[in-house]
Design a protein around this motif. Sequence first.
Motif, short mmCIF file in Angstrom:
data_model
loop_
_atom_site.label_atom_id
_atom_site.label_comp_id
_atom_site.label_asym_id
_atom_site.label_seq_id
_atom_site.Cartn_x
_atom_site.Cartn_y
_atom_site.Cartn_z
N TRP A 121 0.83 -1.21 0.00
CA TRP A 121 0.00 0.00 0.00
C TRP A 121 0.86 1.26 0.00
N TRP A 122 1.95 1.25 0.78
CA TRP A 122 2.87 2.39 0.78
C TRP A 122 3.50 2.55 -0.60
N ASP A 123 3.92 1.44 -1.19
CA ASP A 123 4.54 1.49 -2.52
C ASP A 123 3.55 2.00 -3.57
N MET A 124 2.31 1.56 -3.50
CA MET A 124 1.29 2.02 -4.45
C MET A 124 0.99 3.51 -4.25
N GLY A 125 0.98 3.94 -2.98
CA GLY A 125 0.78 5.37 -2.69
C GLY A 125 1.90 6.21 -3.28
N PHE A 126 3.12 5.71 -3.21
CA PHE A 126 4.29 6.39 -3.78
C PHE A 126 4.13 6.52 -5.30
N LEU A 127 3.67 5.43 -5.93
CA LEU A 127 3.44 5.47 -7.38
C LEU A 127 2.29 6.42 -7.73
N ALA A 128 1.24 6.41 -6.92
CA ALA A 128 0.11 7.31 -7.16
C ALA A 128 0.56 8.77 -7.02
N LEU A 129 1.38 9.05 -6.02
CA LEU A 129 1.92 10.40 -5.87
C LEU A 129 2.73 10.79 -7.10
N GLY A 130 3.53 9.85 -7.61
CA GLY A 130 4.30 10.12 -8.82
C GLY A 130 3.41 10.45 -10.00
N ALA A 131 2.34 9.69 -10.17
CA ALA A 131 1.41 9.95 -11.28
C ALA A 131 0.74 11.31 -11.10
N LEU A 132 0.36 11.66 -9.86
CA LEU A 132 -0.25 12.97 -9.59
C LEU A 132 0.73 14.11 -9.86
N LEU A 133 1.99 13.93 -9.51
CA LEU A 133 3.00 14.95 -9.78
C LEU A 133 3.19 15.16 -11.27
N VAL A 134 3.25 14.07 -12.04
CA VAL A 134 3.38 14.19 -13.49
C VAL A 134 2.16 14.92 -14.06
N ALA A 135 0.97 14.49 -13.66
CA ALA A 135 -0.25 15.13 -14.17
C ALA A 135 -0.33 16.59 -13.76
N GLY A 136 -0.02 16.88 -12.50
CA GLY A 136 -0.04 18.26 -12.03
C GLY A 136 0.98 19.13 -12.74
N GLY A 137 2.17 18.57 -12.96
CA GLY A 137 3.20 19.32 -13.68
C GLY A 137 2.80 19.61 -15.11
N LEU A 138 2.22 18.62 -15.78
CA LEU A 138 1.77 18.83 -17.16
C LEU A 138 0.65 19.86 -17.22
N LEU A 139 -0.27 19.81 -16.26
CA LEU A 139 -1.35 20.79 -16.22
C LEU A 139 -0.82 22.20 -15.91
N LEU A 140 0.12 22.30 -15.02
CA LEU A 140 0.68 23.60 -14.65
C LEU A 140 1.35 24.27 -15.84
N GLN A 141 2.14 23.53 -16.58
CA GLN A 141 2.86 24.14 -17.70
C GLN A 141 2.04 24.22 -18.96
N ARG A 142 0.97 23.47 -19.03
CA ARG A 142 0.16 23.40 -20.25
C ARG A 142 -0.39 24.75 -20.68
N GLY A 143 -0.96 25.50 -19.77
CA GLY A 143 -1.57 26.77 -20.13
C GLY A 143 -0.61 27.95 -20.11
N ALA A 144 0.63 27.72 -19.74
CA ALA A 144 1.59 28.82 -19.65
C ALA A 144 2.17 29.15 -21.02
N ARG A 145 2.54 30.39 -21.17
CA ARG A 145 3.23 30.79 -22.40
C ARG A 145 4.66 30.31 -22.33
N PRO A 146 5.25 29.93 -23.46
CA PRO A 146 6.65 29.52 -23.43
C PRO A 146 7.55 30.70 -23.10
N TYR A 147 8.70 30.40 -22.57
CA TYR A 147 9.67 31.43 -22.25
C TYR A 147 10.12 32.10 -23.54
N GLU A 148 10.07 33.42 -23.56
CA GLU A 148 10.50 34.17 -24.74
C GLU A 148 11.56 35.16 -24.31
#
Length: 185
Positions: A145-172
Amino acid sequence: MSIGDGTRGDAAPPDLRLPGIVLGVGLGGFVDGILLHQLLQWHHMLTSTNHDRIGVKYYDPHTVSGLEMNTVWDGVFHAVCWIAVLTGLAILYARVTTGRRAVWASRVLWGWILAGWGIFNLVEGILDHQILGIHHVHGGPHQLWWDMGFLALGALLVAGGLLLQRGARPYEPQATGTGRAGRVR
């Protein structure tokens, strides 16, 4: 302006994906090592090798010699994290020559850093916890259960990171009409 004339006016903005992911992997590794290995002392790099799948000698973390060996391998792990952070910073520095201050406030960069941290959790959780079995997040009767929670946190971090940068303008580097170099959100 012609292509290849040495100016950056028509050049594509630098891609922050690789430096962000590499920084995220290193920083995520540091969070894992500092929090789970050192502060909570839930595991070390070799604490489950008595049940591993690759035949690594068991070093009981409850003995002085076993803790010494686990600490050495925790140090190797931290050295790899440190190298990842330095590499990520070097890549970022090479790609961004103007407006560096704005880059650190960029949702694009922080999104990729979160995604990199999630990638670290997923790779480390699948490889070390499941495939090799050299340690678990928190060993014992509920370690799956701890290991699965660690993997779930990883998936949430990837999804959150992709969502955070998705709507941002690229660095210019020279955003037109802003009056300042390097505007990002």
